[in-house]
Write a protein that holds these residues in place. Sequence first.
Motif, PDB file in Angstrom:
ATOM      1  N   TYR A  81     -13.897 -11.598  25.684  1.00 44.50           N
ATOM      2  CA  TYR A  81     -14.126 -12.425  26.055  1.00 44.50           C
ATOM      3  C   TYR A  81     -13.701 -14.072  26.450  1.00 44.50           C
ATOM      4  N   ALA A  82     -14.465 -14.525  26.760  1.00 42.31           N
ATOM      5  CA  ALA A  82     -13.665 -15.811  26.842  1.00 42.31           C
ATOM      6  C   ALA A  82     -13.861 -17.319  26.078  1.00 42.31           C
ATOM      7  N   ILE A  83     -12.255 -17.757  26.188  1.00 44.89           N
ATOM      8  CA  ILE A  83     -12.571 -18.945  25.111  1.00 44.89           C
ATOM      9  C   ILE A  83     -12.471 -19.913  26.202  1.00 44.89           C
ATOM     10  N   VAL A  84     -13.576 -21.018  25.781  1.00 45.33           N
ATOM     11  CA  VAL A  84     -14.183 -22.236  26.957  1.00 45.33           C
ATOM     12  C   VAL A  84     -13.917 -23.570  25.902  1.00 45.33           C
ATOM     13  N   THR A  85     -13.304 -24.266  26.809  1.00 45.41           N
ATOM     14  CA  THR A  85     -13.067 -25.471  26.222  1.00 45.41           C
ATOM     15  C   THR A  85     -13.773 -26.385  27.333  1.00 45.41           C
ATOM     16  N   ARG A  86     -14.565 -27.078  26.198  1.00 46.19           N
ATOM     17  CA  ARG A  86     -15.888 -28.470  27.277  1.00 46.19           C
ATOM     18  C   ARG A  86     -15.945 -29.619  26.773  1.00 46.19           C
ATOM     19  N   ASP A  87     -15.982 -30.436  27.264  1.00 45.49           N
ATOM     20  CA  ASP A  87     -16.317 -32.230  26.528  1.00 45.49           C
ATOM     21  C   ASP A  87     -15.623 -32.351  24.954  1.00 45.49           C
ATOM     22  N   LEU A  88     -14.265 -32.229  25.540  1.00 43.18           N
ATOM     23  CA  LEU A  88     -13.808 -32.708  24.799  1.00 43.18           C
ATOM     24  C   LEU A  88     -12.635 -33.786  24.747  1.00 43.18           C
ATOM     25  N   SER A  89     -13.686 -34.855  24.854  1.00 41.24           N
ATOM     26  CA  SER A  89     -13.168 -36.311  25.692  1.00 41.24           C
ATOM     27  C   SER A  89     -11.787 -37.475  24.906  1.00 41.24           C
ATOM     28  N   PHE A 113      -9.228 -11.954  16.198  1.00 42.91           N
ATOM     29  CA  PHE A 113     -10.044 -11.296  17.503  1.00 42.91           C
ATOM     30  C   PHE A 113     -11.453 -11.953  17.644  1.00 42.91           C
ATOM     31  N   ILE A 114     -11.145 -13.059  19.376  1.00 41.55           N
ATOM     32  CA  ILE A 114     -12.156 -13.332  19.668  1.00 41.55           C
ATOM     33  C   ILE A 114     -13.181 -12.974  20.518  1.00 41.55           C
ATOM     34  N   ASP A 115     -13.913 -12.612  20.394  1.00 42.53           N
ATOM     35  CA  ASP A 115     -15.776 -11.830  21.134  1.00 42.53           C
ATOM     36  C   ASP A 115     -16.143 -13.035  21.652  1.00 42.53           C
ATOM     37  N   GLY A 116     -15.611 -13.839  22.205  1.00 50.38           N
ATOM     38  CA  GLY A 116     -16.322 -14.890  23.080  1.00 50.38           C
ATOM     39  C   GLY A 116     -16.516 -16.311  22.139  1.00 50.38           C
ATOM     40  N   LEU A 117     -16.069 -17.564  22.585  1.00 53.39           N
ATOM     41  CA  LEU A 117     -16.429 -18.885  22.047  1.00 53.39           C
ATOM     42  C   LEU A 117     -16.416 -19.898  22.513  1.00 53.39           C
ATOM     43  N   LEU A 118     -17.543 -20.723  22.514  1.00 54.00           N
ATOM     44  CA  LEU A 118     -16.625 -22.528  23.225  1.00 54.00           C
ATOM     45  C   LEU A 118     -17.217 -23.368  22.242  1.00 54.00           C
ATOM     46  N   ILE A 119     -15.516 -24.140  22.687  1.00 49.50           N
ATOM     47  CA  ILE A 119     -15.479 -25.512  21.392  1.00 49.50           C
ATOM     48  C   ILE A 119     -15.818 -26.381  23.041  1.00 49.50           C
ATOM     49  N   CYS A 120     -16.668 -27.683  22.524  1.00 46.04           N
ATOM     50  CA  CYS A 120     -17.241 -28.095  22.812  1.00 46.04           C
ATOM     51  C   CYS A 120     -17.090 -29.998  21.694  1.00 46.04           C
ATOM     52  N   ALA A 121     -16.287 -29.942  21.120  1.00 43.39           N
ATOM     53  CA  ALA A 121     -16.494 -30.872  19.683  1.00 43.39           C
ATOM     54  C   ALA A 121     -15.955 -32.149  20.282  1.00 43.39           C
ATOM     55  N   ARG A 122     -16.626 -33.159  20.809  1.00 41.91           N
ATOM     56  CA  ARG A 122     -16.345 -34.406  21.877  1.00 41.91           C
ATOM     57  C   ARG A 122     -15.476 -35.336  20.810  1.00 41.91           C
ATOM     58  N   ASN A 123     -15.526 -35.336  19.210  1.00 39.78           N
ATOM     59  CA  ASN A 123     -14.229 -36.041  18.773  1.00 39.78           C
ATOM     60  C   ASN A 123     -13.448 -34.832  18.459  1.00 39.78           C
ATOM     61  N   LEU A 124     -13.070 -34.138  18.625  1.00 38.67           N
ATOM     62  CA  LEU A 124     -11.837 -33.023  18.767  1.00 38.67           C
ATOM     63  C   LEU A 124     -10.563 -33.951  19.507  1.00 38.67           C
ATOM     64  N   THR A 125      -9.224 -34.318  18.272  1.00 36.23           N
ATOM     65  CA  THR A 125      -8.653 -34.767  18.694  1.00 36.23           C
ATOM     66  C   THR A 125      -7.346 -33.867  18.871  1.00 36.23           C
ATOM     67  N   ASN A 126      -7.762 -33.001  18.485  1.00 33.49           N
ATOM     68  CA  ASN A 126      -5.734 -31.808  18.048  1.00 33.49           C
ATOM     69  C   ASN A 126      -6.625 -30.375  17.962  1.00 33.49           C
ATOM     70  N   GLU A 163     -20.124 -20.907  19.047  1.00 34.21           N
ATOM     71  CA  GLU A 163     -19.843 -22.099  19.307  1.00 34.21           C
ATOM     72  C   GLU A 163     -19.229 -23.318  18.017  1.00 34.21           C
ATOM     73  N   ILE A 164     -18.534 -23.534  18.861  1.00 35.12           N
ATOM     74  CA  ILE A 164     -17.990 -24.543  17.950  1.00 35.12           C
ATOM     75  C   ILE A 164     -18.592 -26.223  18.108  1.00 35.12           C
ATOM     76  N   SER A 165     -19.328 -26.705  18.156  1.00 36.68           N
ATOM     77  CA  SER A 165     -19.496 -28.297  18.400  1.00 36.68           C
ATOM     78  C   SER A 165     -20.068 -29.778  17.418  1.00 36.68           C
ATOM     79  N   SER A 166     -18.787 -29.605  16.768  1.00 39.11           N
ATOM     80  CA  SER A 166     -19.397 -30.279  15.527  1.00 39.11           C
ATOM     81  C   SER A 166     -18.994 -31.816  15.742  1.00 39.11           C
ATOM     82  N   MET A 167     -19.977 -32.504  15.427  1.00 39.34           N
ATOM     83  CA  MET A 167     -19.444 -34.216  16.259  1.00 39.34           C
ATOM     84  C   MET A 167     -18.653 -34.566  15.269  1.00 39.34           C
ATOM     85  N   SER A 168     -18.189 -34.583  13.752  1.00 39.98           N
ATOM     86  CA  SER A 168     -16.939 -35.263  12.904  1.00 39.98           C
ATOM     87  C   SER A 168     -16.011 -34.289  13.593  1.00 39.98           C
ATOM     88  N   LEU A 169     -15.836 -33.101  13.878  1.00 36.26           N
ATOM     89  CA  LEU A 169     -14.598 -32.495  13.518  1.00 36.26           C
ATOM     90  C   LEU A 169     -13.472 -32.694  14.306  1.00 36.26           C
TER      91      LEU A 169
END
Length: 300
Positions: free
Chosen positions: A151-159, A128-141, A113-119
């Motif tokens: 397995y899945a690359i999943v994105t969530r809560d990228l407001s 090679f991605i063996d499953g990854l969740l991206i949910c960093a709320r301040n991500l702009t790019n 999981e990549i969920s850094s609040m500053s990223l």
Amino acid sequence: MCPHSHVLPPLQILSGSAPGLDEARIHITHECERKCSVWIRHAIKHKVRLLHVYGSGIEILDSTAMFPSRHLKIIRLHSLELTPGFFRPLNNDCHVLENLELKDCYVCDPPQEISSMSLKVLRIVRGFIDGLLICARNLTNLSIIYPDCEYAIVTRDLSSLVTASVIIDSEVLHQGCDIIVGGHRLLDGLSHATTLELHAPLHELAFERGLKMCPMFSNLTSLALGDWCTAADFYPLLHILHHSPKLKELSVKLKMEECSLCKESVLSSSRGTLSSTGSYPSIERIEISCRKEDPRIGAL
């Protein structure tokens, strides 16, 4: 010092009385793999702001290499194996981290999981991605380019997302390693973007399955699509248009030959719910790139 490294050992680089390092580059080979964590921690201790670690093949880098930092803003990792738990200290202990690049890296299971609040910027290139969740709320790019996924690359809560680009290579699909959509579908996390680029060959299940429960792209003003949007008699294209009320610029780039099998896809049963007629009053510019004799040009 590793005999095959092209950089000086960090202890020599970091000597002196400077208040902090602007940049540290660490080149790892198999022979000096065990020393890497010591070098990285030493650089972070000396307030490094840009950390670039790259391997000669696929050298292993685990979470013990990372150290809490209030100065580290940019991390670039190339040709490394990132073991389970690697991103945890980046998410919790690097409070000013803004830019993360993974190039030709192997992200090991279980799904990380990549969920850094500053990223703010995340770029994933090949690897090679063996499953990854991206949910960093301040991500702009966000850029995901030519991934090879088990397995899945999943994105969530990228407001805060402004720009997103996902490009899938046909060679990866031929090997049977497409992005598999998980419970929180790939497109859901991209719904806040104002500029969106989705390129894939015919046809791409990761995008098509995501359209079944497609979110509203309420902020989207610029959209670029590849061949996959022409599957099922342009159902993917029509579906996104119906969910993009503010769209002003549309670009369609067709590089592959028309595929008769792709006219019938997993979405074919839903085609009747959308009409190809109707107006999209906010669209101001449409650009179509294709071969002059491409039979799809008339339908577009």
